[in-house]
Motif scaffolding. Structure first.
Motif, short mmCIF file in Angstrom:
data_model
loop_
_atom_site.label_atom_id
_atom_site.label_comp_id
_atom_site.label_asym_id
_atom_site.label_seq_id
_atom_site.Cartn_x
_atom_site.Cartn_y
_atom_site.Cartn_z
N SER A 107 -33.41 -44.70 49.70
CA SER A 107 -34.14 -45.95 49.52
C SER A 107 -33.14 -47.10 49.49
O SER A 107 -32.14 -47.06 48.77
N PHE A 108 -33.43 -48.16 50.25
CA PHE A 108 -32.46 -49.24 50.39
C PHE A 108 -32.57 -50.27 49.26
O PHE A 108 -31.56 -50.67 48.68
N SER A 109 -33.78 -50.70 48.92
CA SER A 109 -33.93 -51.79 47.96
C SER A 109 -34.79 -51.43 46.76
O SER A 109 -34.76 -52.15 45.75
N LYS A 110 -35.56 -50.36 46.82
CA LYS A 110 -36.47 -50.02 45.74
C LYS A 110 -35.88 -48.88 44.91
O LYS A 110 -35.48 -47.86 45.45
N THR A 111 -35.86 -49.08 43.59
CA THR A 111 -35.31 -48.08 42.70
C THR A 111 -36.31 -46.93 42.51
O THR A 111 -37.42 -46.96 43.05
N THR A 112 -35.90 -45.94 41.72
CA THR A 112 -36.76 -44.78 41.49
C THR A 112 -38.03 -45.15 40.74
O THR A 112 -39.01 -44.39 40.77
N ILE A 152 -26.92 -51.78 39.84
CA ILE A 152 -28.20 -52.48 39.83
C ILE A 152 -29.38 -51.53 39.68
O ILE A 152 -30.54 -51.98 39.64
N GLY A 153 -29.14 -50.21 39.63
CA GLY A 153 -30.23 -49.27 39.43
C GLY A 153 -29.98 -47.94 40.09
O GLY A 153 -28.95 -47.72 40.74
#
Length: 232
Positions: A107-112, A152-153
């Motif tokens: 996933s590039f921009s969305k965290t878990t 960042i996550g």
């Protein structure tokens, strides 16, 4: 002895998810969208390949992308890609080695908390049955899950492992057999008359040039064969 080698993969990336917003009573049968403008209008997972060096989207003869919306909101998103990955090979047992090359999807921009990736149940990776390579045989493919931790996550990712077994017959024909013949021919100089200087010199020089040319050609064949892997 380790060596990084590039290999290319031509694949169809299929993604599936459920979007409740696209569940509509007027949709009575699956709706296919292949217009790039319509495809951009719906939500899609922002995935990428972390260990890919180069990536190319297929446009021949039209953009190779398809979105299928089912009446229950289930979405199938499929596109065709050409990717170049780097595989670290351990060559201490060459040419009797077995290598494992990986492909990662993350996933590039969305965290878990927003997006979790998972493999499809059953057979998530399908390799073309007629696929053949001059140096390797594909003996197994496995799937695994991984996580990427950044400041960042945390991000979800998937990993595919392809096990390659080197084809010893290729090296017997391309390397071992020609080398044996060259060495046997070079022994002819021991049976030549000591006064036949031009013949002995010509035989020695020809043997050296043949060995040098064989080494350069073998390296070119090795580099080219690593770029033949395709996983449609």
């Amino acid at each position: 002895m380790f060596r990084y080698t590039d290999y290319q993969v031509d694949l169809y990336l299929r993604q599936e998810w459920v979007d409740e917003r696209l569940r509509h009573q007027n949709i009575t049968k699956p709706l296919d969208l292949n217009d790039p403008n319509l495809v951009k209008a719906i939500w899609k997972p922002e995935v990428y390949f972390p260990n890919a060096k180069l990536a190319e989207f297929q446009f021949v003869t039209v953009p190779n992308v398809l979105v299928r919306i089912n009446p229950n909101g289930h979405i199938l998103y499929m596109l065709r890609l050409k990717l170049t990955f780097a595989c670290m090979m351990e060559l201490s047992r060459f040419p009797l080695d077995v290598q494992v090359c990986t492909m990662e999807i993350g996933s590039f921009s969305k965290t878990t908390q927003e997006l979790n990736l998972s493999w499809k149940h059953g057979d998530p990776i399908k390799i073309y049955r007629g696929l053949k390579m001059p140096q390797f045989n594909i003996i197994a493919n496995e799937t695994d899950r991984c996580h990427e931790d950044f400041q960042i996550g945390n991000y979800s990712c998937l990993r595919a492992l392809i096990t390659l077994e080197r084809n010893i017959g290729f090296h017997l024909v391309q390397s071992y057999l020609p080398s044996i013949l060259i060495v046997v021919i070079s022994w002819m100089g021991f049976w030549m008359d000591t006064d036949s200087v031009p013949a002995r010199t010509c035989l020695g020089v020809t043997t050296l040039l043949t060995v040098s040319n064989q080494a350069s050609v073998s390296k070119w064949i090795v580099d080219m064969s690593y770029a033949c892997l395709a996983v449609p």
